[in-house]
Design a protein around this motif. Structure first.
Motif, PDB file in Angstrom:
ATOM      1  N   LYS A 325     -49.019  -2.360  59.926  1.00  0.00           N
ATOM      2  CA  LYS A 325     -49.729  -1.785  58.802  1.00  0.00           C
ATOM      3  C   LYS A 325     -51.236  -1.852  59.063  1.00  0.00           C
ATOM      4  O   LYS A 325     -51.738  -2.825  59.611  1.00  0.00           O
ATOM      5  CB  LYS A 325     -49.395  -2.538  57.512  1.00  0.00           C
ATOM      6  CG  LYS A 325     -47.931  -2.423  57.106  1.00  0.00           C
ATOM      7  CD  LYS A 325     -47.662  -3.219  55.831  1.00  0.00           C
ATOM      8  CE  LYS A 325     -46.204  -3.108  55.413  1.00  0.00           C
ATOM      9  NZ  LYS A 325     -45.915  -3.917  54.196  1.00  0.00           N
ATOM     10  N   HIS A 326     -51.911  -0.791  58.672  1.00  0.00           N
ATOM     11  CA  HIS A 326     -53.362  -0.747  58.841  1.00  0.00           C
ATOM     12  C   HIS A 326     -54.030  -0.742  57.464  1.00  0.00           C
ATOM     13  O   HIS A 326     -53.671   0.045  56.582  1.00  0.00           O
ATOM     14  CB  HIS A 326     -53.762   0.504  59.622  1.00  0.00           C
ATOM     15  CG  HIS A 326     -53.214   0.524  61.023  1.00  0.00           C
ATOM     16  ND1 HIS A 326     -53.722  -0.249  62.031  1.00  0.00           N
ATOM     17  CD2 HIS A 326     -52.180   1.226  61.553  1.00  0.00           C
ATOM     18  CE1 HIS A 326     -53.049  -0.032  63.144  1.00  0.00           C
ATOM     19  NE2 HIS A 326     -52.100   0.858  62.884  1.00  0.00           N
ATOM     20  N   PHE A 327     -54.978  -1.650  57.276  1.00  0.00           N
ATOM     21  CA  PHE A 327     -55.644  -1.799  55.993  1.00  0.00           C
ATOM     22  C   PHE A 327     -57.135  -1.527  56.165  1.00  0.00           C
ATOM     23  O   PHE A 327     -57.735  -1.917  57.174  1.00  0.00           O
ATOM     24  CB  PHE A 327     -55.433  -3.208  55.445  1.00  0.00           C
ATOM     25  CG  PHE A 327     -53.992  -3.559  55.220  1.00  0.00           C
ATOM     26  CD1 PHE A 327     -53.351  -3.200  54.047  1.00  0.00           C
ATOM     27  CD2 PHE A 327     -53.272  -4.243  56.189  1.00  0.00           C
ATOM     28  CE1 PHE A 327     -52.013  -3.529  53.835  1.00  0.00           C
ATOM     29  CE2 PHE A 327     -51.943  -4.577  55.988  1.00  0.00           C
ATOM     30  CZ  PHE A 327     -51.320  -4.215  54.813  1.00  0.00           C
ATOM     31  N   PRO A 328     -57.753  -0.856  55.189  1.00  0.00           N
ATOM     32  CA  PRO A 328     -59.184  -0.539  55.298  1.00  0.00           C
ATOM     33  C   PRO A 328     -60.084  -1.749  55.144  1.00  0.00           C
ATOM     34  O   PRO A 328     -61.225  -1.743  55.576  1.00  0.00           O
ATOM     35  CB  PRO A 328     -59.410   0.457  54.150  1.00  0.00           C
ATOM     36  CG  PRO A 328     -58.326   0.138  53.156  1.00  0.00           C
ATOM     37  CD  PRO A 328     -57.139  -0.298  53.967  1.00  0.00           C
ATOM     38  N   THR A 329     -59.571  -2.823  54.528  1.00  0.00           N
ATOM     39  CA  THR A 329     -60.377  -4.029  54.303  1.00  0.00           C
ATOM     40  C   THR A 329     -59.669  -5.228  54.924  1.00  0.00           C
ATOM     41  O   THR A 329     -58.465  -5.198  55.161  1.00  0.00           O
ATOM     42  CB  THR A 329     -60.575  -4.272  52.791  1.00  0.00           C
ATOM     43  OG1 THR A 329     -59.282  -4.391  52.164  1.00  0.00           O
ATOM     44  CG2 THR A 329     -61.331  -3.114  52.164  1.00  0.00           C
ATOM     45  N   PRO A 330     -60.402  -6.309  55.182  1.00  0.00           N
ATOM     46  CA  PRO A 330     -59.779  -7.515  55.733  1.00  0.00           C
ATOM     47  C   PRO A 330     -58.669  -8.028  54.822  1.00  0.00           C
ATOM     48  O   PRO A 330     -58.802  -8.013  53.599  1.00  0.00           O
ATOM     49  CB  PRO A 330     -60.946  -8.504  55.806  1.00  0.00           C
ATOM     50  CG  PRO A 330     -62.166  -7.654  55.860  1.00  0.00           C
ATOM     51  CD  PRO A 330     -61.859  -6.442  55.033  1.00  0.00           C
ATOM     52  N   GLN A 331     -57.591  -8.462  55.439  1.00  0.00           N
ATOM     53  CA  GLN A 331     -56.445  -8.954  54.696  1.00  0.00           C
ATOM     54  C   GLN A 331     -56.312 -10.468  54.844  1.00  0.00           C
ATOM     55  O   GLN A 331     -56.805 -11.056  55.814  1.00  0.00           O
ATOM     56  CB  GLN A 331     -55.175  -8.273  55.195  1.00  0.00           C
ATOM     57  CG  GLN A 331     -55.132  -6.777  54.948  1.00  0.00           C
ATOM     58  CD  GLN A 331     -55.158  -6.443  53.470  1.00  0.00           C
ATOM     59  OE1 GLN A 331     -54.277  -6.839  52.712  1.00  0.00           O
ATOM     60  NE2 GLN A 331     -56.177  -5.706  53.063  1.00  0.00           N
ATOM     61  N   PRO A 332     -55.662 -11.113  53.884  1.00  0.00           N
ATOM     62  CA  PRO A 332     -55.451 -12.562  54.005  1.00  0.00           C
ATOM     63  C   PRO A 332     -54.581 -12.870  55.220  1.00  0.00           C
ATOM     64  O   PRO A 332     -53.725 -12.072  55.608  1.00  0.00           O
ATOM     65  CB  PRO A 332     -54.714 -12.907  52.701  1.00  0.00           C
ATOM     66  CG  PRO A 332     -55.000 -11.778  51.769  1.00  0.00           C
ATOM     67  CD  PRO A 332     -55.130 -10.566  52.626  1.00  0.00           C
ATOM     68  N   PRO A 333     -54.785 -14.007  55.835  1.00  0.00           N
ATOM     69  CA  PRO A 333     -53.970 -14.400  56.979  1.00  0.00           C
ATOM     70  C   PRO A 333     -52.619 -14.948  56.516  1.00  0.00           C
ATOM     71  O   PRO A 333     -52.400 -15.192  55.327  1.00  0.00           O
ATOM     72  CB  PRO A 333     -54.800 -15.499  57.630  1.00  0.00           C
ATOM     73  CG  PRO A 333     -55.477 -16.144  56.461  1.00  0.00           C
ATOM     74  CD  PRO A 333     -55.787 -15.028  55.499  1.00  0.00           C
ATOM     75  N   LYS A 334     -51.728 -15.138  57.461  1.00  0.00           N
ATOM     76  CA  LYS A 334     -50.480 -15.821  57.162  1.00  0.00           C
ATOM     77  C   LYS A 334     -50.764 -17.313  56.985  1.00  0.00           C
ATOM     78  O   LYS A 334     -51.613 -17.879  57.673  1.00  0.00           O
ATOM     79  CB  LYS A 334     -49.477 -15.622  58.302  1.00  0.00           C
ATOM     80  CG  LYS A 334     -49.007 -14.190  58.476  1.00  0.00           C
ATOM     81  CD  LYS A 334     -48.024 -14.088  59.636  1.00  0.00           C
ATOM     82  CE  LYS A 334     -47.526 -12.653  59.797  1.00  0.00           C
ATOM     83  NZ  LYS A 334     -46.579 -12.519  60.933  1.00  0.00           N
ATOM     84  N   TYR A 335     -50.021 -17.924  56.077  1.00  0.00           N
ATOM     85  CA  TYR A 335     -50.204 -19.359  55.875  1.00  0.00           C
ATOM     86  C   TYR A 335     -49.996 -20.120  57.188  1.00  0.00           C
ATOM     87  O   TYR A 335     -50.686 -21.091  57.480  1.00  0.00           O
ATOM     88  CB  TYR A 335     -49.219 -19.871  54.819  1.00  0.00           C
ATOM     89  CG  TYR A 335     -49.684 -19.683  53.399  1.00  0.00           C
ATOM     90  CD1 TYR A 335     -50.636 -20.532  52.836  1.00  0.00           C
ATOM     91  CD2 TYR A 335     -49.166 -18.671  52.601  1.00  0.00           C
ATOM     92  CE1 TYR A 335     -51.059 -20.377  51.516  1.00  0.00           C
ATOM     93  CE2 TYR A 335     -49.579 -18.499  51.284  1.00  0.00           C
ATOM     94  CZ  TYR A 335     -50.527 -19.355  50.742  1.00  0.00           C
ATOM     95  OH  TYR A 335     -50.945 -19.196  49.447  1.00  0.00           O
ATOM     96  N   GLN A 336     -49.008 -19.698  57.999  1.00  0.00           N
ATOM     97  CA  GLN A 336     -48.729 -20.409  59.238  1.00  0.00           C
ATOM     98  C   GLN A 336     -49.938 -20.382  60.174  1.00  0.00           C
ATOM     99  O   GLN A 336     -50.212 -21.366  60.873  1.00  0.00           O
ATOM    100  CB  GLN A 336     -47.518 -19.806  59.939  1.00  0.00           C
ATOM    101  CG  GLN A 336     -47.759 -18.394  60.489  1.00  0.00           C
ATOM    102  CD  GLN A 336     -46.504 -17.767  61.034  1.00  0.00           C
ATOM    103  OE1 GLN A 336     -45.513 -17.620  60.326  1.00  0.00           O
ATOM    104  NE2 GLN A 336     -46.537 -17.372  62.296  1.00  0.00           N
ATOM    105  N   ASP A 337     -50.672 -19.258  60.185  1.00  0.00           N
ATOM    106  CA  ASP A 337     -51.844 -19.175  61.057  1.00  0.00           C
ATOM    107  C   ASP A 337     -52.993 -20.034  60.525  1.00  0.00           C
ATOM    108  O   ASP A 337     -53.770 -20.611  61.310  1.00  0.00           O
ATOM    109  CB  ASP A 337     -52.287 -17.722  61.210  1.00  0.00           C
ATOM    110  CG  ASP A 337     -51.312 -16.903  62.032  1.00  0.00           C
ATOM    111  OD1 ASP A 337     -50.515 -17.502  62.785  1.00  0.00           O
ATOM    112  OD2 ASP A 337     -51.340 -15.662  61.927  1.00  0.00           O
ATOM    113  N   VAL A 338     -53.103 -20.113  59.202  1.00  0.00           N
ATOM    114  CA  VAL A 338     -54.109 -21.019  58.628  1.00  0.00           C
ATOM    115  C   VAL A 338     -53.795 -22.450  59.048  1.00  0.00           C
ATOM    116  O   VAL A 338     -54.693 -23.215  59.441  1.00  0.00           O
ATOM    117  CB  VAL A 338     -54.141 -20.895  57.091  1.00  0.00           C
ATOM    118  CG1 VAL A 338     -55.072 -21.947  56.488  1.00  0.00           C
ATOM    119  CG2 VAL A 338     -54.587 -19.500  56.675  1.00  0.00           C
ATOM    120  N   PHE A 339     -52.511 -22.812  58.997  1.00  0.00           N
ATOM    121  CA  PHE A 339     -52.112 -24.140  59.467  1.00  0.00           C
ATOM    122  C   PHE A 339     -52.504 -24.336  60.931  1.00  0.00           C
ATOM    123  O   PHE A 339     -53.115 -25.346  61.300  1.00  0.00           O
ATOM    124  CB  PHE A 339     -50.601 -24.332  59.306  1.00  0.00           C
ATOM    125  CG  PHE A 339     -50.062 -25.457  60.139  1.00  0.00           C
ATOM    126  CD1 PHE A 339     -50.154 -26.762  59.701  1.00  0.00           C
ATOM    127  CD2 PHE A 339     -49.489 -25.216  61.385  1.00  0.00           C
ATOM    128  CE1 PHE A 339     -49.691 -27.816  60.492  1.00  0.00           C
ATOM    129  CE2 PHE A 339     -49.017 -26.247  62.176  1.00  0.00           C
ATOM    130  CZ  PHE A 339     -49.117 -27.559  61.724  1.00  0.00           C
TER     131      PHE A 339
END
Length: 653
Positions: A325-339
């Motif tokens: 999926k392509h989004f025009p604005t920054p999207q939240p990361p996955k919780y696992q990647d934040v970890f």
């Protein structure tokens, strides 16, 4: 029109389209099986590229799947698939070909073998390493009932074989004198590459020129020797064992457990597989066939990057481009990647931090630390029990261990958490990824029970972040020297809510919640990510003139009693929201507090109901289970317009 009907461009091949069950397959000649394998492999590629699902595992066992259903009289002969990622070909050959596009979709086929779905699915699976135990139980039952002609086959991967349960079953199978065949599908992979001494051992067997040369000679010799008055099958077996023992001590691991070992053989040679399986049908007792396969076989990109193509999502089968999926604005990361990224930040500042995961470095994102700090982060294989107690051992030496295990997999290490971590009050940080309803993987993977099963254990701290910032701060708090107890942090699969998530660390007082919004008449108490559903519901309810308060408790244990006293003194109507089971979970903890302190209020508990929740997209399942934003709004509206409310229901005026 059936929404899961096959895309008009996706059609089974000329042989496959006439195989509605294994009996149709058995009517074909051996020469036609090569074509069946090609058509089956192509059909899996066609459907999964358009509809999604697990991918590489099923491609790797196409020949084995065809051979098993061709040789054995399924479903009378019983076939047990370990985990079940690899069972797509099995489903297609057993009457589910035309419905296969519904795989893993809401209301459609399960992504794993499931007893209620088909008589060919003899045992429900989803977690690894259960197949040998289940198959042995079936074989023992067949022997007890006098069903001497019934065959039972377990198919287990080399990754699943690393779990202690598999060895417990092997140990019993060798002396149970039951007719069970164990097929070891050796591809050096689980989801990520396999690790450990067993992998090295299997590699030694499969690559030893001396062993393989003499093994082949022995098989040829035994095939030519007359079995009769002077040369019995028992004598042949002894000769086979003796020669194997002379060639390689390592070849005796399975044989030392009294399992007749055959192999390794090419798992993509359909003719050889059929020949060997037919021969093995006539050999009584417990036996193990070792086959070598390639995960993703037949699709070059999947063969090359097996972890990426385990479950790639939708993709262009010609170019191999995975659709994102392509989004025009920054999207939240996955919780696992934040970890994963946060753990590196913490470890760079605190040399005592270590990371442990049981076979899920990619899924948990511990892979980042494993790449950057390989001497401080470890994949221990599919061994959740070992992961927990290993973490406890490290903690006794003053190390701060972040042990990352999926919530549903943590169920397998429950005794170790009680006995080795909680009783000894060791400050192991248990990070439970995939908490709540995980989606398409379904009931075997939903993280529904961890709040309830951990809440009853003394010495435990149980927390859940509402967003990425809270996750970072809980991780920071958990590694501080002042934290001296086991610390659970649970968070869901998928994206959070903060595109700008990399915030400065702040310590959180253990057991301290926060008031997000003052309100009138009714308060919503939430734990974890569903607090965002509550916040969305409150924004909509404001337009209707309703003003519920909102409290994010952060901790299920210990509860913020000061904050709860404030809530119960001010509000007589309360809604609790969680992504865990309503039986024994967060809402139950609130009711216990209310009863212990003599408060009286109308309480409605929203969460996962006391039943098995099937598969579907997370949003579909959250709506079905009535704890999404719409359900919260409906609960508030109902409670604000009622005369009598109890914890079991409500009556409108």
């Amino acid at each position: 029109m059936d929404p899961y009907s096959v895309n008009m461009d996706i059609k089974p091949g000329p042989l496959l389209k006439h195989i509605d069950n294994p009996e149709n397959l058995r009517r074909l000649s051996r020469e036609q099986l090569h074509q069946v394998c090609e058509e089956l492999r192509q059909y899996i590629i066609d459907v999964v590229s358009v509809h999604g699902g697990h991918f590489g595992a099923s491609l790797g066992v196409v020949e084995l799947t065809v051979a098993l259903h061709y040789v054995f009289n399924t479903p009378y002969d019983q076939l047990v698939w370990d985990v079940g990622h690899q069972a797509y070909g099995h489903k297609i050959l057993t009457g589910r070909r035309d419905n296969f596009p519904s795989n893993r979709k809401y209301g459609g086929l399960s992504g794993f073998p499931k007893r209620s779905e088909s008589p060919y699915d003899t045992f429900g699976v989803g977690h690894s390493s259960t197949s040998i135990s289940a198959a042995l139980g079936m074989a023992m039952a067949a022997k007890y009932k006098g069903e001497r002609d019934r065959q039972v086959v377990a198919v287990i991967g080399d990754g699943a074989m690393t779990a202690g349960m598999a060895f417990e079953a092997l140990n019993h199978a060798g002396v149970a004198d039951s007719n069970v065949l164990i097929i070891l599908n050796d591809n050096c992979m689980s989801i990520d590459p396999n690790v450990g001494a067993l992998k090295e051992y299997l590699t030694d067997i499969s690559t030893s020129p001396a062993y393989n040369r003499v093994r082949d000679d022995v098989w040829k010799l035994l095939g030519k020797l007359p079995v009769g008055k002077h040369f019995t099958r028992e004598m042949a077996a002894k000769l086979e064992q003796s020669v194997k023992g002379l060639v390689s001590k390592s070849s005796n691991l399975f044989e030392s457990l009294k399992l007749r070992y055959f192999g390794p053989i090419d798992g993509h040679n359909i003719t050889k597989l059929v020949d060997v399986l037919q021969d093995m049908r006539s050999i009584p007792g417990p036996k193990l066939l070792h086959i070598l396969t390639v995960k993703g076989k037949g699709y070059a990109l999947a063969e090359k990057d097996q972890t990426k193509w385990h479950a790639p999502g939708l993709f262009d089968k010609v170019t191999g481009e995975i659709h994102k999926k392509h989004f025009p604005t920054p999207q939240p990361p996955k919780y696992q990647d934040v970890f994963g990224h946060t753990l590196i930040e913490l470890a760079e500042a605190n040399p005592a931090i270590m990371g442990i995961t049981p076979a899920m470095p990619s899924g948990s994102s511990l892979k980042f630390m494993m790449e950057k700090m390989p001497n401080r982060a470890f994949d221990v294989g599919i061994c959740e029990q070992h992961a927990a107690t290993l973490s406890a051992g490290l903690a006794t030496q003053g190390l701060r261990v972040f042990c990352n295990i999926y919530s549903s997999f943590m169920q397998r290490a429950y005794d170790q958490v009680v006995h080795d971590i909680a009783i000894q009050k060791l400050p192991v940080v248990l990070c439970l990824d995939r908490a709540g309803l995980v989606g398409e993987d379904g009931p075997t993977h939903h993280g529904a029970y961890d709040i309830a099963y951990f809440r009853c254990i003394p010495n435990m701290i149980i927390s859940a972040p509402m967003n990425e910032q809270e996750l970072r701060n809980l991780m920071y708090t958990a590694q501080l020297d002042s934290t001296t107890q086991p610390f659970v942090i649970r968070y869901p699969r998928g994206e959070g809510v903060m595109p700008e998530w990399k915030t400065p660390f702040q310590a959180i007082e253990i057991g301290k919640g926060r008031k997000l919004r003052d309100g009138q008449e009714l308060a919503i108490l939430s734990i974890g990510h569903p607090g965002n559903f509550a916040a969305a519901a409150i924004r909509d309810l404001k337009a209707e003139g309703l003003q519920p308060g909102h409290y994010d408790l952060r901790f299920v244990k210990p509860l913020d009693e000061e904050l709860l006293h404030e809530v119960f003194r001010k509000y007589k109507k309360i809604v609790t929201v969680e992504d865990g089971t309503v039986k024994g979970g967060f809402g139950s903890a609130i009711l216990e507090f209310m009863a212990e302190n003599g408060y009286k209020a109308d309480v409605r508990i929203l969460g996962i109901p006391d039943r098995i929740v099937e598969h579907g997209k997370p949003a579909e399942l959250q709506h079905e289970c009535a704890y999404d934003a719409e359900a919260i709004k409906e609960a508030v509206r109902s409670m604000m317009s009622i005369e009598v409310v109890s914890t079991k229901g409500w009556e409108k005026k």
